[in-house]
Scaffold this motif. Structure first.
Motif, PDB file in Angstrom:
ATOM      1  N   HIS A  18      -7.219   3.997   3.555  1.00  0.00           N
ATOM      2  CA  HIS A  18      -7.608   5.409   3.500  1.00  0.00           C
ATOM      3  C   HIS A  18      -7.942   5.773   2.057  1.00  0.00           C
ATOM      4  CE1 HIS A  18      -4.798   6.221   7.197  1.00  0.00           C
ATOM      5  NE2 HIS A  18      -5.742   5.327   7.442  1.00  0.00           N
TER       6      HIS A  18
ATOM      7  N   ILE B  30       0.867  -1.186   0.000  1.00  0.00           N
ATOM      8  CA  ILE B  30       0.000   0.000   0.000  1.00  0.00           C
ATOM      9  C   ILE B  30       0.903   1.235   0.000  1.00  0.00           C
ATOM     10  CG2 ILE B  30      -1.736   1.339   1.252  1.00  0.00           C
ATOM     11  CD1 ILE B  30      -2.682  -1.286   2.545  1.00  0.00           C
TER      12      ILE B  30
ATOM     13  N   ARG C 250       0.985   5.122   0.670  1.00  0.00           N
ATOM     14  CA  ARG C 250       0.195   6.151   1.360  1.00  0.00           C
ATOM     15  C   ARG C 250       1.052   7.403   1.473  1.00  0.00           C
ATOM     16  NH1 ARG C 250      -1.895   3.714   6.447  1.00  0.00           N
ATOM     17  NH2 ARG C 250      -3.424   2.830   4.991  1.00  0.00           N
TER      18      ARG C 250
ATOM     19  N   ASP D 259      -5.362   5.999  -0.926  1.00  0.00           N
ATOM     20  CA  ASP D 259      -4.278   5.029  -0.827  1.00  0.00           C
ATOM     21  C   ASP D 259      -4.118   4.351  -2.182  1.00  0.00           C
ATOM     22  OD1 ASP D 259      -4.566   3.547   2.554  1.00  0.00           O
ATOM     23  OD2 ASP D 259      -3.758   5.458   1.836  1.00  0.00           O
TER      24      ASP D 259
END
Length: 221
Positions: free
Chosen positions: A196, A179, A181, A199
């Motif tokens: 989120h 991921i 971010r 993301d």
């Protein structure tokens, strides 16, 4: 609602996009001057028509103004490519993606209103097809004939939910391997990791499983 696409030019590049969009369940209008090419796609696209895309009246009669996204994949005829793009812009097409033959062609296409210009030698038809289905699909890389890696931006369907909640591995047979971010990269995220909005998820799996994952969790209604 299901998006509608038109692909003008059914050579190797345009044909690849036409096949992939159709396989993904999209409504596709396929156009070409070559009768043999059009016949090849009659059972693939929703509609396949022999048509001259440089004729504004023909485009109007085909209802091209009702199409969400038109892909101009005309082969070696740069003049036809530019004229078609110009007409589509004047007809008010929302999104126009055009195949460029070279950098000079790309500059002209950008000036006359093409929203996206692609080079077939650098961009696979499959990658582009997935990208234009949803802006949240950022990249699509083939690993083999039936497995790929896809890079997707999390939208409202995933935001605020953990990987356990989404159950991507069990539900879709895909694995989230990382991921992104902002400046952080989470490698092999924990099942309790909350997603989120915005993301970027790196997902690996079989093409058929990735397709289900995209349709259910990535493509926004």
């Amino acid at each position: 609602m299901k998006k509608e696409f038109a692909v003008i030019g059914l050579g190797r590049f345009g044909g690849s996009i036409c096949r992939e969009l159709s396989r993904e369940g999209m409504e596709v209008l396929a156009l070409d001057l070559d009768e043999d090419k059009v016949n090849e796609y009659r059972d693939i696209a929703a509609h396949a028509v022999i048509a001259d895309s440089t004729d504004e009246n023909v485009l109007r009669e085909l209802g091209i103004r009702n199409i969400d996204h038109v892909i101009v994949a005309i082969g070696d005829n740069i003049q036809a490519s530019m004229l078609t793009t110009l007409m589509l812009k004047e007809l008010g097409i929302k999104t126009i993606t055009v195949k460029a033959q070279n950098d000079y062609h790309e500059k002209i296409l950008s000036k006359i209103g093409a929203d996206h210009v692609v080079h077939p030698e650098r961009d696979m038809g499959k990658r582009i097809a997935h990208n234009i289905i949803s802006n949240n699909i950022l990249d699509y890389i083939e690993l083999s004939d039936d497995h790929s890696v896809v890079e997707v931006k999390a939208g409202s369907k995933m935001s605020g939910r953990t990987l356990v909640d989404l159950d991507i591995r069990a539900e879709y047979g895909c694995n989230v391997v990382a991921i992104k971010r902002k400046k952080e990269v989470i490698v092999s995220p924990m099942a309790t990791e909350e997603i989120h909005e915005s993301d970027i998820l790196i997902v690996i799996g079989a093409d058929k499983d990735i397709s289900r994952f995209e349709k259910n969790l990535v493509v926004e209604d």
